[in-house]
Design a protein around this motif. Sequence first.
Motif, PDB file in Angstrom:
ATOM      1  N   VAL A 272       1.291   2.754   9.963  1.00 55.87           N
ATOM      2  CA  VAL A 272       2.210   2.597   8.830  1.00 55.87           C
ATOM      3  C   VAL A 272       3.330   3.625   8.908  1.00 55.87           C
ATOM      4  O   VAL A 272       4.495   3.327   8.624  1.00 55.87           O
ATOM      5  CB  VAL A 272       1.451   2.720   7.483  1.00 55.87           C
ATOM      6  CG1 VAL A 272       2.427   2.702   6.308  1.00 55.87           C
ATOM      7  CG2 VAL A 272       0.441   1.588   7.329  1.00 55.87           C
TER       8      VAL A 272
ATOM      9  N   LEU B 122      -3.190  -0.356   0.261  1.00 52.37           N
ATOM     10  CA  LEU B 122      -3.177   0.921   0.963  1.00 52.37           C
ATOM     11  C   LEU B 122      -3.334   2.106   0.011  1.00 52.37           C
ATOM     12  O   LEU B 122      -3.668   3.209   0.430  1.00 52.37           O
ATOM     13  CB  LEU B 122      -1.876   1.082   1.762  1.00 52.37           C
ATOM     14  CG  LEU B 122      -1.505  -0.068   2.705  1.00 52.37           C
ATOM     15  CD1 LEU B 122      -0.182   0.234   3.402  1.00 52.37           C
ATOM     16  CD2 LEU B 122      -2.591  -0.314   3.727  1.00 52.37           C
TER      17      LEU B 122
ATOM     18  N   GLU C 155      -4.717   3.355  10.820  1.00 54.93           N
ATOM     19  CA  GLU C 155      -3.766   2.504  10.104  1.00 54.93           C
ATOM     20  C   GLU C 155      -2.634   3.336   9.514  1.00 54.93           C
ATOM     21  O   GLU C 155      -1.462   2.934   9.550  1.00 54.93           O
ATOM     22  CB  GLU C 155      -4.490   1.739   8.997  1.00 54.93           C
ATOM     23  CG  GLU C 155      -3.575   0.844   8.168  1.00 54.93           C
ATOM     24  CD  GLU C 155      -4.270   0.308   6.948  1.00 54.93           C
ATOM     25  OE1 GLU C 155      -4.117  -0.890   6.650  1.00 54.93           O
ATOM     26  OE2 GLU C 155      -4.972   1.097   6.268  1.00 54.93           O
TER      27      GLU C 155
ATOM     28  N   SER D 291       1.461  -2.166   7.413  1.00 54.76           N
ATOM     29  CA  SER D 291       0.123  -2.144   7.997  1.00 54.76           C
ATOM     30  C   SER D 291      -0.059  -3.271   9.009  1.00 54.76           C
ATOM     31  O   SER D 291       0.591  -4.313   8.902  1.00 54.76           O
ATOM     32  CB  SER D 291      -0.930  -2.282   6.894  1.00 54.76           C
ATOM     33  OG  SER D 291      -2.213  -2.507   7.428  1.00 54.76           O
TER      34      SER D 291
END
Length: 370
Positions: free
Chosen positions: A45, A60, A41, A51
Motif C-alpha cells: 500500500v 485496512l 500488505e 491493497s
Amino acid sequence: MRIDRLELVNYRNYESLELEFSPEINVFIGENAQGKTNIMESLYVLSMAKSHRTSNDKELIRWDADYGKIKADVFRKYGKLPLEITLSKKGKKAKVNHLEQRRLSDYIGQLNVVMFAPEDLHLVKGSPQVRRRFIDMEIGQISPVYLHDLVNYQKLLKQRNHILKQHYGKQTINDVMFDVYTDQFIEAAVKIIRKRYQFMELLQKWAEPIHHGISRGLEQLQIRYQPISGLKPEWTPEEMASFLEQKLIEVRKREIERGVTLVGPHRDELQFFVNGYDVQTYGSQGQQRTTALSLKLAEIELIKQEVGEAPVLLLDDVLSELDDYRQSHLLNTIKGSVQTFVTTTSVEGIQHETIQNARLFEVSHGTVTK
C-alpha cells in the motif's frame, strides 16, 4: 532502494507498530492469521496507494479506529525519502517528504515493489482480468503518465457504457455525446495499447533468459500481448485509431444489445507460450509456476533498468509453494542485490544461506518481536 523503518498506526490488527529493517533480507515467522501478511500488505500500500487484497480501503483501518496510517523511511540513491499514507472514511492522503500530493498518481513510483504471493502463481492460469491488472500495476510503477491515461480511459469507458445502457433494445444511437466519447475513447485506447506493447517487449527481453535458466535450458518462453481488436504493434497511432474506429462500427449493434463496450484494452489478453505451446492450456503446474516466477524476477530487472535502482521484493508465503530448485533459484537471484521481505510459517527446511543470514521477526497475535 530500501525501506529502513516502518510505522503502522491503526492498520488492520496493529494499533501501533514500529520496525527497523535489514537492507538485505527480513523474515516474518508465525502461524497463519497472526498478522504477517498485514505487514507485507502495508508495504505494498505504501508503494501503490492501494491493497493487493481488497479494493475497500476501509478494511485496512483497525476495526475500532477512525483512521489508519503507514509511515516509512525509504532510502533511494539520492538519499532519504519519508513516505506516508493516511487512510480514513473520507479517503486517503499521500505524502512525499512530508508534502501532501495533489493526486495519487503523483505519489505512485516513489517506492517500487515487486510482490510475489501464492495468488501470483495463478497469474498464468487465472482470468484475463488478473493479467490485465498485472500489466497495469507494473507499468504504473514506472510510468505515472500511464496511470493518468488509464484513469482517463476508464472514465471514458464508463461514460460510453452509460449511453449504451440507455439505448438498450434500440436499433441505433442518436446521441452527439456518444460520438464525442467514442472519439476520445479511441484516442485513450491507442495510448494504453501502445504502452502495453512497449512494456511487453521489455518484459519479454528479461523473462526469456530467466525462464531458460530456471528450466535448465529446456524451455523457451514467449510472452504475447493480444488486443481483442486485432491491432498490430508495428502500426502507427493513426493506423491503430482508424482500425479501432472500424471495429467499433462493426460491433455497434451487439454493443447496444448488451449495453457494454466490446472492443478496447479493458478486454485484451496476455498469453504465455513455452516451446510454442500455450502454458495456460497445455502447460504443467511446474511450467506455470516457472513462468510466474520468471515474470516476477523479470519485473525486478525491468524496474532496475527503467528507474536506475532495484525495487523492494515482497515474498508473501510463497517459498513453501515452490520446490527446492525454484526456491534456490529465486534466493540465488536476489542474494545481496534486492532488499527482500519474506513471510513464512517456519524457516525449517529452507537451508539457503540467504535465509539463514536474515533478520528474523516473530509474529504472534499482532505482536512482532525481533
